[in-house]
Design a protein around this motif. Sequence first.
Motif, mmCIF file in Angstrom:
data_model
loop_
_atom_site.group_PDB
_atom_site.id
_atom_site.type_symbol
_atom_site.label_atom_id
_atom_site.label_comp_id
_atom_site.label_asym_id
_atom_site.label_seq_id
_atom_site.Cartn_x
_atom_site.Cartn_y
_atom_site.Cartn_z
ATOM 1 N N ILE A 325 -110.537 2.176 -92.471
ATOM 2 C CA ILE A 325 -111.572 2.175 -91.430
ATOM 3 C C ILE A 325 -110.928 2.268 -90.046
ATOM 4 N N VAL A 326 -111.469 3.159 -89.228
ATOM 5 C CA VAL A 326 -111.124 3.216 -87.808
ATOM 6 C C VAL A 326 -112.434 3.247 -87.032
ATOM 7 N N SER A 327 -112.591 2.326 -86.087
ATOM 8 C CA SER A 327 -113.815 2.295 -85.287
ATOM 9 C C SER A 327 -113.558 1.547 -83.993
ATOM 10 N N GLN A 368 -92.899 4.895 -92.333
ATOM 11 C CA GLN A 368 -93.070 6.347 -92.439
ATOM 12 C C GLN A 368 -94.276 6.807 -91.618
ATOM 13 N N TRP A 369 -95.365 6.039 -91.666
ATOM 14 C CA TRP A 369 -96.554 6.406 -90.899
ATOM 15 C C TRP A 369 -96.296 6.247 -89.403
ATOM 16 N N ALA A 397 -103.037 4.865 -88.200
ATOM 17 C CA ALA A 397 -101.984 4.686 -89.213
ATOM 18 C C ALA A 397 -102.337 3.538 -90.144
ATOM 19 N N ARG A 398 -102.901 2.464 -89.608
ATOM 20 C CA ARG A 398 -103.324 1.314 -90.429
ATOM 21 C C ARG A 398 -104.343 1.736 -91.476
ATOM 22 N N ALA A 399 -105.264 2.624 -91.105
ATOM 23 C CA ALA A 399 -106.288 3.080 -92.048
ATOM 24 C C ALA A 399 -105.709 3.997 -93.117
ATOM 25 N N ARG A 423 -103.064 16.196 -83.283
ATOM 26 C CA ARG A 423 -102.223 15.631 -84.346
ATOM 27 C C ARG A 423 -103.080 14.929 -85.393
ATOM 28 N N VAL A 424 -104.057 14.126 -84.942
ATOM 29 C CA VAL A 424 -104.934 13.415 -85.874
ATOM 30 C C VAL A 424 -105.790 14.399 -86.667
ATOM 31 N N LEU A 425 -106.298 15.439 -86.013
ATOM 32 C CA LEU A 425 -107.093 16.440 -86.728
ATOM 33 C C LEU A 425 -106.239 17.152 -87.779
ATOM 34 N N ASN A 426 -104.969 17.364 -87.463
ATOM 35 C CA ASN A 426 -104.057 17.935 -88.471
ATOM 36 C C ASN A 426 -103.868 16.977 -89.638
#
Length: 459
Positions: A325-327, A368-369, A397-399, A423-426
């Motif tokens: 979850i990311v919010s 690694q993340w 990265a946590r999610a 980067r996140v969309l990739n």
Amino acid sequence: MITITNFEHPQLTIKNWQVVTNESWCVLGKNGSGKQYLDQLLTGDLSPESVASLSLPSADKVGMVSFESQQAVYEHELKMDCSDYTHANDIGTKAKDFLPADKHNDALITELGLSHRLESGYRQLSTGEGRKLLMLQAIFNGVELLVCDNPFDSLDEASCIALSSALENIAKSGINVLLMLNNRQDIPSWCNKVAFIERGQFEVLGKLENDETKRQLDALLAPVPDDVSWPTNMQELCDYPHPYLVKLNKGKVQYQGVSVFEDLDVSIKPLQHTLITGGNGSGKSTLMQLITGDCPQCYSNDLHVLGFKRGSGESIWELKKDMGIVSAELHRQYRVNGDLLSVVLSGFYDSIGLYQQAEQDKIAIAQQWLNKIGMLAHQHSSFRSLSYGEQRLALIARALVKSPYLLILDEPTQGLDELNRHRVLNFLEHLAEQKHSTMLLVSHRKDEHLPIFQQHIKL
């Protein structure tokens, strides 16, 4: 208004910057570039080691509206919450009480779309609404300089247009407006001049419409090749035992008799990546909270999540072990002290903070993340010392760290610069190729409506 010459500080260098009355500026910078130190300088919280000339408005004439200032108000409201003692829901300070009483009927409140929210408590406001309320507070208190940090984040297209128009009118009224932005697409046409900050080095570029300014921005924001390998825990989703990850029949949520949505049917099959859009207040985040179990009304709905019928005796931990979850709400709640590595590791345990010794293999995956998001060198830095955008990258990265079956992303790129957004969309496109996580994305940005999304729910 502002005159700075040869300002030197370990975190910030400004050779020459002048802002005259009725001039609007945009300062563009990447995550971690040092914009927060410029904020501190303007509010009187950062002193130079050396300076040739320095003229700034007095601190009480500077209004600072940022994610950090919003978080400070939010945490204060939490401390003042009396619900545990009164056994009644304490909504906290009402929005109207942030404003002078003689301004409650001011036209600017209507222009910013807050007239109907004046009786709501601050914690009941959305991120965008809370930001606009603090802008109003600063303006009505008579500031000469209004500094807005990414004011258009988390707002739908219509709200962005309305806010931009309001800020333009504020600038015309004689208040200097300074926008701190991460994405050049967010620079409004009425903004006079552009500066850039990178690693604490502040540089005036010029007017946005100038070809030289555009050329410099292209060079400063050129994509960096991503040659970092993907973490080793990415696996395919094979033989998932249920036909749906999420199944909601005739969903309904209401608060104090006011319906957020009703008769909403949602079904998400494994690997059916789903995009959710809609205006501010349409119920997007509420739907996400219904699915994650953070909305108590999940038990009164006909809702199946990850094979469990909600309200059938399942625990929230049985559900969240297969969720990432990311919010904005999670970001607001993540207030514990701890280093960056611990924050990412907490994703394995679905906790806010790390309360047990992590196994070595989990530490390796978390590192690694961190390497993948370009923050491994900061693994032992305090999470709360990072910029808002850097914190948001860490929570992404946590999610992702446990490669969850269901990845719920409620405006995950909020606060990210354009390079980190891409980067996140990739990441999302790569996850789709891996065929492990099924993604639910809430987004207001049209450039985030990726082809991987097979289903589009409009609220």
